[in-house]
Design an enzyme around this catalytic site. Structure first.
Site, mmCIF file in Angstrom:
data_model
loop_
_atom_site.group_PDB
_atom_site.id
_atom_site.type_symbol
_atom_site.label_atom_id
_atom_site.label_comp_id
_atom_site.label_asym_id
_atom_site.label_seq_id
_atom_site.Cartn_x
_atom_site.Cartn_y
_atom_site.Cartn_z
ATOM 1 N N HIS A 74 0.810 -1.228 0.000
ATOM 2 C CA HIS A 74 0.000 0.000 0.000
ATOM 3 C C HIS A 74 0.841 1.276 0.000
ATOM 4 O O HIS A 74 1.589 1.539 0.948
ATOM 5 C CB HIS A 74 -0.973 0.022 1.181
ATOM 6 C CG HIS A 74 -1.722 -1.257 1.355
ATOM 7 N ND1 HIS A 74 -2.664 -1.695 0.464
ATOM 8 C CD2 HIS A 74 -1.618 -2.211 2.317
ATOM 9 C CE1 HIS A 74 -3.142 -2.868 0.872
ATOM 10 N NE2 HIS A 74 -2.509 -3.201 1.994
ATOM 11 N N GLU A 111 -1.085 1.361 8.022
ATOM 12 C CA GLU A 111 -0.361 0.205 7.504
ATOM 13 C C GLU A 111 0.677 0.633 6.470
ATOM 14 O O GLU A 111 1.795 0.089 6.442
ATOM 15 C CB GLU A 111 -1.338 -0.797 6.876
ATOM 16 C CG GLU A 111 -0.658 -2.029 6.301
ATOM 17 C CD GLU A 111 -1.597 -2.955 5.562
ATOM 18 O OE1 GLU A 111 -1.124 -4.001 5.072
ATOM 19 O OE2 GLU A 111 -2.801 -2.627 5.450
ATOM 20 N N HIS A 166 3.069 -6.569 4.958
ATOM 21 C CA HIS A 166 1.744 -6.052 5.301
ATOM 22 C C HIS A 166 1.519 -6.145 6.805
ATOM 23 O O HIS A 166 2.298 -6.739 7.546
ATOM 24 C CB HIS A 166 0.655 -6.869 4.590
ATOM 25 C CG HIS A 166 0.574 -6.624 3.122
ATOM 26 N ND1 HIS A 166 -0.317 -5.748 2.556
ATOM 27 C CD2 HIS A 166 1.288 -7.158 2.092
ATOM 28 C CE1 HIS A 166 -0.155 -5.739 1.249
ATOM 29 N NE2 HIS A 166 0.818 -6.591 0.942
ATOM 30 N N GLU A 248 1.784 -10.933 6.901
ATOM 31 C CA GLU A 248 0.957 -10.049 7.724
ATOM 32 C C GLU A 248 1.601 -10.057 9.101
ATOM 33 O O GLU A 248 1.492 -11.034 9.846
ATOM 34 C CB GLU A 248 -0.482 -10.564 7.779
ATOM 35 C CG GLU A 248 -1.194 -10.640 6.429
ATOM 36 C CD GLU A 248 -1.692 -9.288 5.929
ATOM 37 O OE1 GLU A 248 -1.471 -8.275 6.629
ATOM 38 O OE2 GLU A 248 -2.306 -9.252 4.850
#
Length: 284
Positions: A74, A111, A166, A248
């Site tokens: 992102h 994030e 992430h 993650e």
């Protein structure tokens, strides 16, 4: 120099000069002239200089010749470009949004900021081992890249490993990290047959070293306690032709996980765990 000079008759000069020359020769042959300080009892021995130890050449480092693509999940600017990131792209099995803004902690730590920070730390650690590290984005473009382009970046680099960094946005009480592995997919532009095995090996190495380095538990809500999750709905994995996994690192919406994710010291441990996993995978 002496202050009193005695006159010597001329007929004695030549014999005296010869005698002096002979004495000087004998003295020189017997012992090399000593520096003035030696008369004071001081040692004049010189210790040979030790050449400074040169840094090992880059080719001698363990990951020399290896290329790792780091994919910080992102772009921090995605939220300013909702139209662009909502555009659909082909992921082989389906069409999905180009990207998302990512999640955030309850108090607003994003994030996108977390992934860039960990990725920078990870790059430093890998480069110290001699790896060539490339990013899919470094906050240096307005948005994206889209998930299909992220996959192509790793493919074009012929990367030995790709890791997408992430943090999750699950419900409170869901804790721990998990590593996402590519499912066996062959549909349209997607064909993961050649990378599922190597990607699983990469993911297992990262999961083990991440747990050791951070002290974080494996996810209690994904992967049945293994810390591993297999998915066939992610374009970044479906379209990859080189070994690739997602990690993650924790759940940003759980207070205990969030406290870790917001800690610079913990983020350094996270980067170290990922780097160790990549290194052990690449070195076999």
């Amino acid at each position: 120099m002496p202050t009193n000079v005695t006159t010597v008759p001329y007929d004695r000069i030549r014999p005296l000069a010869a005698a002096a020359a002979l004495a000087a020769c004998l003295a020189g042959c017997a012992q090399a002239p000593q520096p003035a300080d030696s008369a004071k009892g001081q040692s004049t021995a010189t210790t040979p200089r030790t050449k400074p130890t040169a840094a090992p050449p880059a080719s001698a480092l363990p990951l020399a010749g290896k290329t790792v693509v780091v994919d910080p999940g992102h772009n921090p600017g995605n939220f300013r470009h909702t139209r662009e990131i909502n555009a659909l792209v082909d992921i082989g099995t389906d069409r999905k949004e180009c990207d998302t803004t990512g999640t955030a902690t309850d108090d607003g730590y994003r994030e996108a900021d977390f992934t860039l920070d960990v990725s920078h730390r990870l790059r430093t650690l890998l480069e110290e081992q001699g790896a060539t590290v490339r990013f899919t984005q470094d906050g240096d473009r307005p948005y994206g890249p889209c998930v299909d382009e992220r996959a192509r970046i790793g493919n074009r680099a012929a990367a030995d490993a790709v890791v997408s960094v992430h943090a999750d946005g699950s419900g409170a009480g869901n804790r721990g990290f998990h590593v996402i592995l590519p499912a066996l997919v062959k549909d349209g532009a997607a064909d993961t047959a050649k990378i599922t095995g190597p990607s699983r090996e990469l993911g297992e190495h990262i999961a083990g070293s991440f747990a050791d380095a951070t002290g974080s538990p494996r996810s209690n809500y994904v992967g049945d306690g293994t810390g591993l999750d297999v998915r066939g709905d992610l374009g970044g994995l479906n379209l990859s032709t080189v070994p690739k996994v997602f990690i993650e690192c924790g759940n940003m919406r759980d207070a205990k996980d969030a406290a870790r994710l917001k800690s610079p010291q913990w983020r350094q441990k996270a980067a170290s765990g990922i780097a160790d996993g990549i290194t052990t995978y690449l070195l076999g």
